[in-house]
Design a protein around this motif. Structure first.
Motif, PDB file in Angstrom:
ATOM      1  N   GLN A  37       0.838  -1.187   0.000  1.00  0.00           N
ATOM      2  CA  GLN A  37       0.000   0.000   0.000  1.00  0.00           C
ATOM      3  C   GLN A  37       0.878   1.244   0.000  1.00  0.00           C
ATOM      4  O   GLN A  37       2.027   1.219   0.429  1.00  0.00           O
ATOM      5  CB  GLN A  37      -0.931   0.018   1.216  1.00  0.00           C
ATOM      6  N   ALA A 200     -12.837   7.314  -2.611  1.00  0.00           N
ATOM      7  CA  ALA A 200     -13.179   5.894  -2.595  1.00  0.00           C
ATOM      8  C   ALA A 200     -13.603   5.475  -3.994  1.00  0.00           C
ATOM      9  O   ALA A 200     -14.443   6.118  -4.613  1.00  0.00           O
ATOM     10  CB  ALA A 200     -14.299   5.628  -1.594  1.00  0.00           C
ATOM     11  N   HIS A 399      -9.957   1.999   6.134  1.00  0.00           N
ATOM     12  CA  HIS A 399      -9.763   1.317   4.861  1.00  0.00           C
ATOM     13  C   HIS A 399     -10.003  -0.183   4.996  1.00  0.00           C
ATOM     14  O   HIS A 399      -9.853  -0.763   6.078  1.00  0.00           O
ATOM     15  CB  HIS A 399      -8.344   1.548   4.350  1.00  0.00           C
ATOM     16  N   TRP A 404      -7.407  -1.720  -0.490  1.00  0.00           N
ATOM     17  CA  TRP A 404      -7.134  -0.545   0.339  1.00  0.00           C
ATOM     18  C   TRP A 404      -7.868   0.708  -0.121  1.00  0.00           C
ATOM     19  O   TRP A 404      -8.178   1.586   0.676  1.00  0.00           O
ATOM     20  CB  TRP A 404      -5.634  -0.287   0.386  1.00  0.00           C
ATOM     21  N   SER A 405      -8.155   0.813  -1.406  1.00  0.00           N
ATOM     22  CA  SER A 405      -8.845   2.008  -1.896  1.00  0.00           C
ATOM     23  C   SER A 405     -10.310   2.027  -1.479  1.00  0.00           C
ATOM     24  O   SER A 405     -10.972   3.055  -1.586  1.00  0.00           O
ATOM     25  CB  SER A 405      -8.738   2.098  -3.422  1.00  0.00           C
ATOM     26  N   LEU A 407     -13.269   2.099   1.242  1.00  0.00           N
ATOM     27  CA  LEU A 407     -13.487   2.515   2.627  1.00  0.00           C
ATOM     28  C   LEU A 407     -14.654   1.744   3.217  1.00  0.00           C
ATOM     29  O   LEU A 407     -15.640   1.459   2.538  1.00  0.00           O
ATOM     30  CB  LEU A 407     -13.758   4.016   2.690  1.00  0.00           C
ATOM     31  N   TRP A 445     -10.060  -3.455   9.932  1.00  0.00           N
ATOM     32  CA  TRP A 445      -9.825  -3.262   8.502  1.00  0.00           C
ATOM     33  C   TRP A 445     -10.431  -4.402   7.676  1.00  0.00           C
ATOM     34  O   TRP A 445     -10.341  -4.387   6.450  1.00  0.00           O
ATOM     35  CB  TRP A 445      -8.323  -3.197   8.214  1.00  0.00           C
ATOM     36  N   TYR A 566      -2.816   5.099   9.937  1.00  0.00           N
ATOM     37  CA  TYR A 566      -4.270   4.933   9.834  1.00  0.00           C
ATOM     38  C   TYR A 566      -4.922   4.432  11.119  1.00  0.00           C
ATOM     39  O   TYR A 566      -6.095   4.092  11.124  1.00  0.00           O
ATOM     40  CB  TYR A 566      -4.639   4.000   8.675  1.00  0.00           C
TER      41      TYR A 566
END
Length: 671
Positions: A37, A200, A399, A404-405, A407, A445, A566
């Motif tokens: 990431q 997102a 995330h 990861w992109s 949400l 996550w 994060y």
């Protein structure tokens, strides 16, 4: 001596090397960890003082900026034409027939704004455009421009330009981040820049540019992204905003769809219209609190802080001032927000359950209010604790580890966890934890599907709250290379470009980062608080075992355990502060009173501040925020020295008595 060819080669490659080094320093590189990431993007420079920006940020004399630039033209509002300018040499497919035609904007008389209707290319695809949209009049404070659409990992930009084509504001959207500049070519290097998280993917968005008195403010889906961002000034320090004549949307592709553009009309932005009223409410409340605190004895101050009136007033004022300091406002007349601001239990819980990484208290309040609106039972008990934990956690983007992109939706997460709680799928810590503890469960996550997979696939010998996180060492193999020889440092390729789920860690393997992520995900899926921590050259984790935080996958101990991107940490400090907050949470009434006294000290007479802060530290010694303010209180010139001496004597006497009972030498404690 160097030959001419070598000199030429060095001349060519040294600038390239410098550019490469610059890109590395800027942070636009992949993490060396096993998740592939991008590193977090910190704000480059958040301008607080516009005058300082004028004086120090640019060497205007070295830049070829004209002394005077043409002001924006004001076209007729009943016949505003959007002319398609020549597209740049971009590798994009355009509908050339459409691009050669002007576009008529529709005027919405109800809102007095101008909307661009959605258009489709002749082949049915989404339009990729590079087009000029004229602004109907000269911009002024309170005006705003909205761009509404659907984002899907595209690269595009919103630009505010003068008639001469000069760019006064450039907002560049990329799959990895958003960059904002108040100038662009040919003057790069003299602009102010800022950077924000990416959109997102696959989600609808509304991006708002608001013109304030001396700066821009940016909003994504009505949430403020920047406290201030300065206008560009020419070398005579003249504001550039009057020269902005049109908006240009550039780029596109990959499924980007712009559905609407709202241009300035008579309607002003909500923040600009309601800010004065909101600030007046804060001023009124501050006068009330000051009248109850200033000049009062410590006993009376404690009594006020412990009363319903005092508790609500102090924490409400602190919350509203936090929101104001971020440049935001909230609708205090909203029914659910009004309840939250005036319910002692809920307000105390909100204000004593940890800090926010981005200080977005407005979003935290709005999330809690929306949960209460959707679920009226969330006003008490476990549901209230879960609602507050969700609001605080999801005020900062959470995330998905898998992609990861993407949400995770906080409100949907709340409802899912309520359902699982009713089904008794969690271990005891979930049902007994405070809102602060629940933050490190609800902030997982992992997706809902991964939580289900975790509960269904955990080894039975580890399916209990004392061993759940340790199962990672049995279920995830430490592997520098996958079965096809691809290095873990290749990022997504190591996981065959598939979502990096708990199951992927289990089947493919990982190094320290993936092993720790698996442990944290497993614990959270079973209702046990856990989170990642960084150690030198290593990734570990901490989790809540038998009523205390313990380290897992550890090689360096607590003293060298740092924060991880994060994740929101108590008092925004390193991992060792977690046990301190845990102890404070275990004596929650004292922690609440300590926090109220800490805040009340700001309204005390200057010479009384130390006495109030010292009392707060005695009531809850684990409250690190109190110790941060102790130094300022001690520096007060009017503070009587005998007050400090007496406080120290009382403390030393207490330590001596405690050590005598334990048969310890007092000097050992003092040393």
């Amino acid at each position: 001596p160097l030959r001419p060819g070598i000199i030429f080669t060095m001349t060519l490659y040294i600038p390239l090397l410098l550019l490469t080094l610059l890109s590395l320093v800027s942070g636009d590189i992949f993490d060396a960890g096993d998740d592939g990431q991008l590193d977090d993007y910190d704000d480059v420079w958040q301008v607080e003082n516009i005058d300082d920006y004028k004086k120090t940020s640019h060497n205007f004399n070295s830049v070829n900026i004209p002394d005077e630039e043409p002001t924006a033209t004001v076209p007729q509002r009943d016949s505003i034409i959007v002319n398609a300018r020549k597209r740049r040499e971009l590798n994009l497919a355009y509908d050339d027939e459409w691009m050669s035609k002007p576009e008529m904007l529709e005027l919405n008389e109800d809102t007095d704004s101008i909307a661009l209707s959605e258009r489709e290319a002749s082949d049915g695809g989404t339009i990729k455009f590079n087009t000029r949209y004229d602004i109907p009049r000269t911009l002024e404070p309170g005006d705003f421009i909205e761009v509404i659409g659907t984002y899907n990992k595209a690269t595009f930009s919103i630009n505010l330009k003068a008639n001469n084509g000069h760019n006064y504001l450039h907002i560049g959207f990329r799959p990895t981040h958003t960059t904002v500049m108040n100038d662009a070519l040919p003057h790069w290097g003299y602009e102010v820049r800022d950077s924000y998280p990416a959109f997102a993917s696959g989600k609808n968005f509304k991006y708002t540019i608001m013109v304030d008195n001396e700066c821009y403010r940016f909003f994504l889906n009505d949430e403020l992204r920047s406290k201030t961002f300065p206008f560009r000034f020419n070398k005579l320090n003249q504001e550039s905003i009057k020269n902005v004549a049109y908006v240009e949307i550039s780029g596109g592709g990959n499924g980007l769809k712009i559905n609407k553009i709202n241009m300035p009309g008579n309607k002003k932005h909500e923040l600009y219209v309601n800010r004065d009223s909101f600030n007046n409410k804060i001023s009124e409340l501050k006068k009330i609190v000051t009248s109850k605190i200033a000049g009062r004895t410590l006993d009376k101050l404690k009594s006020y802080a412990n009363s319903n009136e005092g508790s609500i007033s102090l924490f409400k004022l602190e919350l509203l001032e936090k929101i104001k300091s971020s440049g935001s406002i909230i609708d205090i007349n909203n029914e659910e927000i009004g309840w939250l601001l005036n319910n002692r239990e809920a307000l105390e819980m909100l204000m004593t359950s940890g800090d926010l990484l981005n200080n977005n208290w407005r979003k935290a309040v709005k999330i809690v209010a929306e949960i209460i609106k959707q679920d009226p039972e969330a006003k008490e008990g476990l549901k209230l604790r879960l609602a507050v934990a969700t609001g605080l956690t999801f005020a900062y983007p959470v995330h998905s580890q898998a992609i990861w992109s993407n949400l995770i939706d906080g409100i949907e997460r709340y409802h899912q966890f309520v359902k699982w709680a009713k089904e008794k799928l969690f271990f005891t810590p979930f049902y007994q934890g405070t809102a602060w503890h629940l933050r490190y469960i609800v902030g997982s996550w992992q997706t809902n599907e991964e939580h289900i997979w975790a509960r269904e696939n955990i080894l039975q010998d580890y399916k209990n709250e004392d061993k759940v996180a340790d199962v990672t060492h049995k279920m995830v193999k430490y592997k520098l290379y996958n079965d096809d020889g691809v290095s873990v440092h290749s990022g997504a390729a190591y996981y065959y470009y598939k979502p990096i789920t708990l199951e992927a860690f289990h089947k493919i393997g990982a190094v320290c980062g993936g092993i720790s992520r698996f442990a944290v995900g497993m614990a959270q899926a079973h209702g046990v608080p856990a989170l990642m921590v960084g150690q030198p050259g290593h990734c570990a984790y901490i989790w809540y075992r038998r009523g205390k935080w313990v380290l897992g996958n550890d090689i360096s101990g607590w003293s060298k355990s740092d924060t991880h991107s994060y994740i929101q940490y108590s008092w925004k400090r390193k991992a060792p502060f977690f046990p301190a907050m845990d102890n404070a949470q275990k004596n929650l009434n004292n922690y609440k009173l300590s926090e109220k006294l800490r805040f009340a000290a700001r309204f005390s007479e200057p010479h009384d501040k130390f006495e109030v802060i010292e009392a707060a530290s005695s009531i809850c010694p684990q409250n690190y925020a109190v110790w941060q303010e102790m130094e300022l209180a001690l520096e007060e010139p009017t503070l009587p020295r005998d007050v400090v001496h007496q406080a120290l004597i009382n403390e030393l006497t207490s330590i001596r008595k405690a050590n005598l009972k334990k048969k310890k030498v007092p000097t050992a404690t003092l040393r």
